[in-house]
Design a protein around this motif. Structure first.
Motif, mmCIF file in Angstrom:
data_model
loop_
_atom_site.group_PDB
_atom_site.id
_atom_site.type_symbol
_atom_site.label_atom_id
_atom_site.label_comp_id
_atom_site.label_asym_id
_atom_site.label_seq_id
_atom_site.Cartn_x
_atom_site.Cartn_y
_atom_site.Cartn_z
ATOM 1 N N HIS A 59 -79.501 -50.009 79.758
ATOM 2 C CA HIS A 59 -80.254 -50.021 78.515
ATOM 3 C C HIS A 59 -81.435 -49.075 78.656
ATOM 4 C CE1 HIS A 59 -78.008 -53.610 77.391
ATOM 5 N NE2 HIS A 59 -78.249 -54.066 78.607
ATOM 6 N N SER A 60 -81.792 -48.421 77.565
ATOM 7 C CA SER A 60 -82.977 -47.569 77.577
ATOM 8 C C SER A 60 -84.223 -48.429 77.542
ATOM 9 C CB SER A 60 -82.965 -46.639 76.364
ATOM 10 O OG SER A 60 -81.898 -45.749 76.452
ATOM 11 N N THR A 61 -85.185 -48.022 78.344
ATOM 12 C CA THR A 61 -86.459 -48.726 78.354
ATOM 13 C C THR A 61 -87.570 -47.739 78.696
ATOM 14 O OG1 THR A 61 -87.619 -50.655 79.198
ATOM 15 C CG2 THR A 61 -86.336 -49.410 80.778
ATOM 16 N N THR B 292 -88.997 -37.084 87.399
ATOM 17 C CA THR B 292 -88.253 -38.230 87.947
ATOM 18 C C THR B 292 -86.866 -38.375 87.327
ATOM 19 O OG1 THR B 292 -89.252 -39.721 86.327
ATOM 20 C CG2 THR B 292 -90.360 -39.515 88.468
ATOM 21 N N GLY B 293 -86.479 -37.439 86.451
ATOM 22 C CA GLY B 293 -85.139 -37.484 85.865
ATOM 23 C C GLY B 293 -85.050 -38.317 84.607
ATOM 24 N N ASP C 248 -86.332 -44.338 80.432
ATOM 25 C CA ASP C 248 -85.289 -44.393 81.461
ATOM 26 C C ASP C 248 -84.021 -44.869 80.760
ATOM 27 O OD1 ASP C 248 -83.713 -44.650 83.678
ATOM 28 O OD2 ASP C 248 -84.901 -46.228 84.605
ATOM 29 N N LYS C 249 -83.030 -43.997 80.661
ATOM 30 C CA LYS C 249 -81.805 -44.342 79.928
ATOM 31 C C LYS C 249 -80.787 -45.105 80.769
ATOM 32 C CE LYS C 249 -82.301 -40.655 76.671
ATOM 33 N NZ LYS C 249 -81.800 -39.453 76.079
ATOM 34 N N GLU C 250 -81.056 -45.234 82.036
ATOM 35 C CA GLU C 250 -80.128 -45.940 82.919
ATOM 36 C C GLU C 250 -80.782 -47.150 83.555
ATOM 37 O OE1 GLU C 250 -78.510 -43.247 85.716
ATOM 38 O OE2 GLU C 250 -77.600 -41.967 84.207
ATOM 39 N N HIS C 251 -81.588 -47.826 82.800
ATOM 40 C CA HIS C 251 -82.267 -48.999 83.339
ATOM 41 C C HIS C 251 -81.291 -50.175 83.421
ATOM 42 C CE1 HIS C 251 -85.472 -51.759 84.282
ATOM 43 N NE2 HIS C 251 -85.035 -52.577 83.349
#
Length: 97
Positions: A63-65, A79-80, A90-93
């Motif tokens: 989930h994005s966060t 940090t990507g 962060d799209k890969e949380h």
């Protein structure tokens, strides 16, 4: 005509119904042996399916966060992550984090 499997015996002018015949004992013993075996077989077949679907839904869903401690676009992109709406996303949380 009796439809029951039980035997009756007369003792002291009383009719006593006997349910523990040899056939009933064998049937109950067979049932008590087969029931746990079938239960273990069914559980061994269902448990991998349930755990796989549960792990798939928890472990691989992302989930994005927003990351609140990063407030600079260059640091965020270093940090990507992606910078949008003055927040670092962060799209890969992983929710298990």
């Amino acid at each position: 005509m009796r439809l029951s499997n039980s035997k009756t015996s007369k003792k002291n002018n009383k009719t006593v119904t006997v349910f523990w015949t040899q056939t009933n004992i064998l049937l109950i013993t067979g049932y008590l042996i087969i029931l746990p075996i079938c239960t273990l077989i069914v559980l061994s077949l269902l448990l991998p399916l349930l755990t796989a679907s549960l792990l798939a839904s928890l472990g691989t869903s992302y989930h994005s966060t927003s990351i609140p401690w990063i407030d600079d676009a260059s640091e965020c992109e270093h940090t990507g992550r992606s910078w949008s709406d003055r927040k670092c996303w962060d799209k890969e949380h992983n929710p298990m984090f």
